[in-house]
Write a protein that holds these residues in place. Structure first.
Motif, PDB file in Angstrom:
ATOM      1  N   GLY A  19      49.696   3.459   6.980  1.00 35.92           N
ATOM      2  CA  GLY A  19      48.236   3.921   6.698  1.00 35.92           C
ATOM      3  C   GLY A  19      48.100   5.292   7.128  1.00 35.92           C
ATOM      4  O   GLY A  19      46.961   5.964   7.281  1.00 35.92           O
TER       5      GLY A  19
ATOM      6  N   ARG B 147      49.261   7.808   1.126  1.00 32.82           N
ATOM      7  CA  ARG B 147      49.224   6.865   2.131  1.00 32.82           C
ATOM      8  C   ARG B 147      50.518   6.042   2.314  1.00 32.82           C
ATOM      9  O   ARG B 147      50.741   5.494   1.209  1.00 32.82           O
ATOM     10  CB  ARG B 147      48.101   6.065   2.068  1.00 32.82           C
ATOM     11  CG  ARG B 147      46.641   6.712   2.062  1.00 32.82           C
ATOM     12  CD  ARG B 147      45.663   5.989   3.013  1.00 32.82           C
ATOM     13  NE  ARG B 147      44.482   7.111   3.233  1.00 32.82           N
ATOM     14  CZ  ARG B 147      44.080   7.404   4.351  1.00 32.82           C
ATOM     15  NH1 ARG B 147      44.558   6.783   5.537  1.00 32.82           N
ATOM     16  NH2 ARG B 147      43.123   8.420   4.337  1.00 32.82           N
TER      17      ARG B 147
ATOM     18  N   SER C 112      44.575  10.255   9.238  1.00 29.07           N
ATOM     19  CA  SER C 112      45.017   8.807   9.117  1.00 29.07           C
ATOM     20  C   SER C 112      43.589   7.880   8.864  1.00 29.07           C
ATOM     21  O   SER C 112      42.548   8.359   8.843  1.00 29.07           O
ATOM     22  CB  SER C 112      45.468   8.361  10.490  1.00 29.07           C
ATOM     23  OG  SER C 112      44.605   8.158  11.536  1.00 29.07           O
ATOM     24  N   ASP C 113      43.740   6.614   8.840  1.00 35.77           N
ATOM     25  CA  ASP C 113      42.712   5.772   8.599  1.00 35.77           C
ATOM     26  C   ASP C 113      42.135   5.644  10.219  1.00 35.77           C
ATOM     27  O   ASP C 113      41.331   4.460  10.035  1.00 35.77           O
ATOM     28  CB  ASP C 113      43.250   4.316   8.116  1.00 35.77           C
ATOM     29  CG  ASP C 113      44.030   3.652   9.006  1.00 35.77           C
ATOM     30  OD1 ASP C 113      44.600   4.139  10.122  1.00 35.77           O
ATOM     31  OD2 ASP C 113      44.576   2.372   8.398  1.00 35.77           O
TER      32      ASP C 113
ATOM     33  N   ASP D 251      34.210   7.531   3.518  1.00 38.89           N
ATOM     34  CA  ASP D 251      33.995   6.077   3.325  1.00 38.89           C
ATOM     35  C   ASP D 251      32.419   5.748   2.993  1.00 38.89           C
ATOM     36  O   ASP D 251      31.680   6.002   3.819  1.00 38.89           O
ATOM     37  CB  ASP D 251      34.455   5.585   4.759  1.00 38.89           C
ATOM     38  CG  ASP D 251      34.456   4.050   4.547  1.00 38.89           C
ATOM     39  OD1 ASP D 251      33.665   3.309   3.993  1.00 38.89           O
ATOM     40  OD2 ASP D 251      35.763   3.521   5.087  1.00 38.89           O
TER      41      ASP D 251
ATOM     42  N   ALA E  30      36.781  12.352   7.275  1.00 35.55           N
ATOM     43  CA  ALA E  30      37.253  10.894   6.544  1.00 35.55           C
ATOM     44  C   ALA E  30      36.097   9.910   6.615  1.00 35.55           C
ATOM     45  O   ALA E  30      36.027   9.226   5.744  1.00 35.55           O
ATOM     46  CB  ALA E  30      38.434  10.479   7.412  1.00 35.55           C
TER      47      ALA E  30
END
Ligand code: C2E
Ligand code: MG
Ligand code: MG
Ligand code: MG
Length: 282
Positions: A9, A5, A84-85, A125, A121
């Motif tokens: 981010g 990262r 990406s975030d 999380d 992603a």
């Protein structure tokens, strides 16, 4: 897989650093403000129950009404967001819209299950399953009438994290579907270990059912395998009556494709459902 990262981010790759191009960074910055400004929209494509051709559910498919470039399909920004975030923001925005729309339809007398696509992603999380639960409660939704469609390419990255997240979601009553089955890398190993309710056969395979013996054999084997594991089978990308008839004969529970309905903006769904139910009832 060596994602790093940077200060924005955005995941970068040691071997191909030039993938973090100026264009991609601009796209992600625009997407971030676009999500906040409500520029995302959902179109909905029906899942049809077989053999009776009932409306079994509606899959939400994201679009981005870009202020300059116009209406963009997911291929124009979801792959970048995945790196990406932003994927969590995007998925939460999509879930919020889909469950809000489901509630609006429910209050108008059309209680219909919805499906939302969830990228890699999110399952990585650990807070994601609880966020889904909060959104379900906020919209007075029934967990069993929400299906999360997971693309299998993810599982190879962190199968243990995926299985854990899916277990928590499933304990809440959410249905789990494996999307685009067969085109990923390790289909068999996670069929063994992941908690699943549904399997969607990728369009690549349904397209070959009528045209090649091999195509028909592969699709048939996937369907039999799924049934042996007690999964609901959905065939994607049905574009003609002959293929629909073939997958009914092969025992598929549901079908999706342009033959029945293209993805429609939410305003188009009630009229489509009314016109669809007429032949189904006669
Ligand atoms: P998917 O989930 O496998 O969705 C099916 C895609 O195939 C959709 O494209 C749909 O419009 C298209 N399709 C449906 N029936 C037919 C058919 O009969 N023939 C053909 N040629 N195509 C058909 P779309 O909307 O462009 O979405 C592409 C992919 O983008 C989706 O594949 C899904 O993986 C991803 N995606 C869409 N919305 C979201 C989202 O909200 N979040 C995430 N993470 N991914 C999304
Ligand atoms: Mg899908
Ligand atoms: Mg699919
Ligand atoms: Mg597909």
């Amino acid at each position: 897989y060596h994602a790093k990262r940077n200060h924005l981010g955005v995941a970068g790759y040691e071997v191909e650093n030039d993938t973090n191009s100026f264009e991609q960074l601009t796209l992600l910055a625009d997407l971030r403000t676009g999500i906040d400004r409500g520029e995302l929209e959902l179109h909905y494509q029906p899942k049809i129950g077989l053999p009776g051709r009932s409306v079994a559910g509606l899959e939400a498919l994201v679009r981005w009404r870009h202020p300059i470039r116009g209406l963009l399909g997911p291929q124009a920004f979801v792959p970048e967001a995945e790196q990406s975030d932003l994927m969590l923001n995007l998925t939460e925005a999509v879930l919020d819209m889909a469950l809000g729309q489901q509630r609006a339809w429910r209050e108008a007398g059309r209680d219909v299950p919805v499906a939302v696509n969830v990228g890699a992603a999110c399952l990585r999380d650990s807070a994601f399953p609880a966020r889904v639960g909060e959104l379900i409660r906020r919209h007075d939704a029934v967990a069993g009438r929400l299906t999360l469609e997971i693309t299998e390419s993810f599982f190879i990255i962190d199968p243990d994290a995926a299985a854990a997240a899916l277990s928590v979601l499933r304990e809440q009553g959410v249905r789990i579907s494996i999307d685009d089955f067969g085109v990923g890398y390790s289909s068999m190993s996670y069929l063994q270990s992941m908690p699943l309710d549904e399997l969607k056969i990728d369009r690549k395979f349904t397209a070959e059912i009528l045209t090649t013996d091999r195509g028909r054999a592969i699709a048939g084997a996937i369907i039999d395998l799924a049934h042996a594991l007690d999964l609901t089978v959905v065939a994607e990308g049905i574009e003609d009556e002959q293929t629909l008839t073939a997958i009914v004969d092969m025992g598929c529970e549901q079908a999706q494709g342009y033959l029945m309905c293209r993805p429609l903006p939410p305003d188009g769904i009630p009229a489509w459902m009314d016109s669809w139910s007429v032949p189904a009832l006669s």
